[in-house]
Design a protein around this motif. Structure first.
Motif, mmCIF file in Angstrom:
data_model
loop_
_atom_site.group_PDB
_atom_site.id
_atom_site.type_symbol
_atom_site.label_atom_id
_atom_site.label_comp_id
_atom_site.label_asym_id
_atom_site.label_seq_id
_atom_site.Cartn_x
_atom_site.Cartn_y
_atom_site.Cartn_z
ATOM 1 N N LEU A 5 0.845 -1.189 0.000
ATOM 2 C CA LEU A 5 0.000 0.000 0.000
ATOM 3 C C LEU A 5 0.878 1.236 0.000
ATOM 4 C CD1 LEU A 5 -0.062 1.501 3.056
ATOM 5 C CD2 LEU A 5 -1.393 -0.526 3.611
ATOM 6 N N VAL A 6 0.295 2.337 -0.412
ATOM 7 C CA VAL A 6 0.992 3.621 -0.373
ATOM 8 C C VAL A 6 0.154 4.623 0.407
ATOM 9 C CG1 VAL A 6 2.259 3.283 -2.530
ATOM 10 C CG2 VAL A 6 -0.001 4.362 -2.591
ATOM 11 N N ALA A 19 -3.830 3.779 -1.031
ATOM 12 C CA ALA A 19 -4.232 2.816 -2.055
ATOM 13 C C ALA A 19 -3.492 1.511 -1.808
ATOM 14 C CB ALA A 19 -3.937 3.337 -3.461
ATOM 15 N N VAL A 20 -4.154 0.390 -2.107
ATOM 16 C CA VAL A 20 -3.551 -0.912 -1.821
ATOM 17 C C VAL A 20 -3.825 -1.894 -2.945
ATOM 18 C CG1 VAL A 20 -5.584 -1.780 -0.571
ATOM 19 C CG2 VAL A 20 -3.317 -2.740 -0.077
ATOM 20 N N MET A 52 -5.703 -0.655 4.961
ATOM 21 C CA MET A 52 -5.447 0.776 4.763
ATOM 22 C C MET A 52 -5.720 1.556 6.047
ATOM 23 S SD MET A 52 -6.727 1.653 0.868
ATOM 24 C CE MET A 52 -8.298 0.781 0.909
ATOM 25 N N MET A 53 -6.739 1.162 6.787
ATOM 26 C CA MET A 53 -7.000 1.810 8.067
ATOM 27 C C MET A 53 -5.882 1.525 9.064
ATOM 28 S SD MET A 53 -11.111 1.186 8.332
ATOM 29 C CE MET A 53 -11.284 1.955 9.940
ATOM 30 N N GLY A 84 1.128 -3.280 7.876
ATOM 31 C CA GLY A 84 0.623 -3.909 6.661
ATOM 32 C C GLY A 84 0.195 -5.353 6.845
ATOM 33 N N GLU A 85 0.062 -5.789 8.088
ATOM 34 C CA GLU A 85 -0.341 -7.168 8.369
ATOM 35 C C GLU A 85 -1.843 -7.209 8.639
ATOM 36 O OE1 GLU A 85 3.948 -8.292 10.451
ATOM 37 O OE2 GLU A 85 2.184 -7.869 11.703
ATOM 38 N N VAL A 86 -2.506 -8.197 8.052
ATOM 39 C CA VAL A 86 -3.963 -8.282 8.171
ATOM 40 C C VAL A 86 -4.384 -9.741 8.191
ATOM 41 C CG1 VAL A 86 -4.316 -8.148 5.653
ATOM 42 C CG2 VAL A 86 -6.145 -7.394 7.212
#
Length: 295
Positions: A5-6, A19-20, A52-53, A84-86
């Motif tokens: 993501l950025v 954005a991802v 993203m959240m 960035g881990e989900v």
């Protein structure tokens, strides 16, 4: 292209954007749970929003999202963090319908149009921050838009998409969140509204090979975007035998003795990654001794 993501600013810092690309991450979850297409779209959209959240957090902060509609999927639960881990799961992964009147996966029917979207943030403070809004459409993106406006008072545009192959595998997944900051002009807001209204579906953009940076350039205009950071995105479950063991200890001596008497062992299953952990009689007796030594 790997998942990442950025984070970005645009229009002289008056617009914040994320954005991802999450194709591989959602694919990992789909394969682990053998998820059917409509559920893949619902959970994949939700996980893209969640990661993203998570990028809006700092350090070791983390959040949990629960989407509990009245549709057959049942509750969906997603965890994410600032790295960035989900991870996520749907209570009923085996939900699929014919395409809706727009020719798209019928996420609204699967999720339901009545229920609640809840976000719980662990910011390292004594109290968790909890925001909750009613589900407004069941299409997920609109529901997160409502959350940002109502619970965080940040006008936002949220786009989320998942394309599923005929064999149920994930073809493309991703999304963006555009947020209006104080100082944004009516002209800027008008430009954004027009661009977003005329853009391709986000899943089509990701499937076409656009990077997260290119997605934001397409939505905001390349000349307006300043990329601040890039974060790798991946599925990661933090479950472990020790964590579940601590949960068993928390049940208390009486219940552990009942486990030994009834089954001679205990088994714990992780909803997120489906890993199973077995605790034999000796381990359970060790937990009893640990409880007794604390009292």
């Amino acid at each position: 292209m790997k998942d990442y993501l950025v984070k970005a600013l645009a229009f002289n810092g008056t617009i914040r954007a994320y954005a991802v690309r999450s194709t591989d991450t959602i694919s990992e979850v789909q394969k682990r749970h053998d998820i059917w297409p409509t559920t893949s779209a619902a959970l994949g959209r939700s996980m893209s929003a969640a990661v993203m959240m998570g990028a809006m957090l700092k350090g070791e902060d983390k959040l949990t999202i629960k989407i509990e509609g009245d549709g057959p999927i049942g509750p969906m639960v997603i965890d994410s963090n600032a790295h960035g881990e989900v991870r996520g799961y749907a209570s009923n992964p085996d939900v699929h319908f014919e395409l809706n009147e727009m020719g798209k996966l019928d996420v609204k029917r699967a999720v339901g149009t009545s229920g609640m979207l809840t976000v719980v943030k662990d910011l390292g403070l004594r109290e968790f921050f909890t925001g909750q809004v009613p589900i407004v459409s069941g299409e997920i993106a609109e529901d997160f838009t409502e959350y940002f406006v109502v619970s965080e008072q940040v006008p936002s545009a949220v786009a989320l998409g998942v394309l599923v192959n005929p064999d149920n595998s994930i073809k493309a997944a991703g999304g963006f969140i555009i947020q209006v900051m104080p100082g944004a002009t009516d002209e800027t807001i008008g430009i954004l509204e027009e661009r977003i209204a005329n853009m391709e579906p986000i899943s089509t953009m990701i499937d076409g090979g656009l990077s997260p940076e290119e997605v934001l350039s397409s939505v905001l205009g390349a000349e307006n975007v300043e990329i601040l950071d890039m974060v790798d995105v991946s599925f990661k479950c933090n479950c472990s035998k020790e964590r579940f063991g601590n949960a068993i200890i928390g049940l208390g001596e009486k219940e552990i003795r009942e486990m030994i008497a009834e089954d001679g062992q205990a088994e714990a299953n992780c909803h997120f990654c489906l890993e199973s952990y077995v605790y034999d009689k000796e381990e359970l007796e060790g937990y009893i001794h640990e409880i007794q030594s604390r009292s």
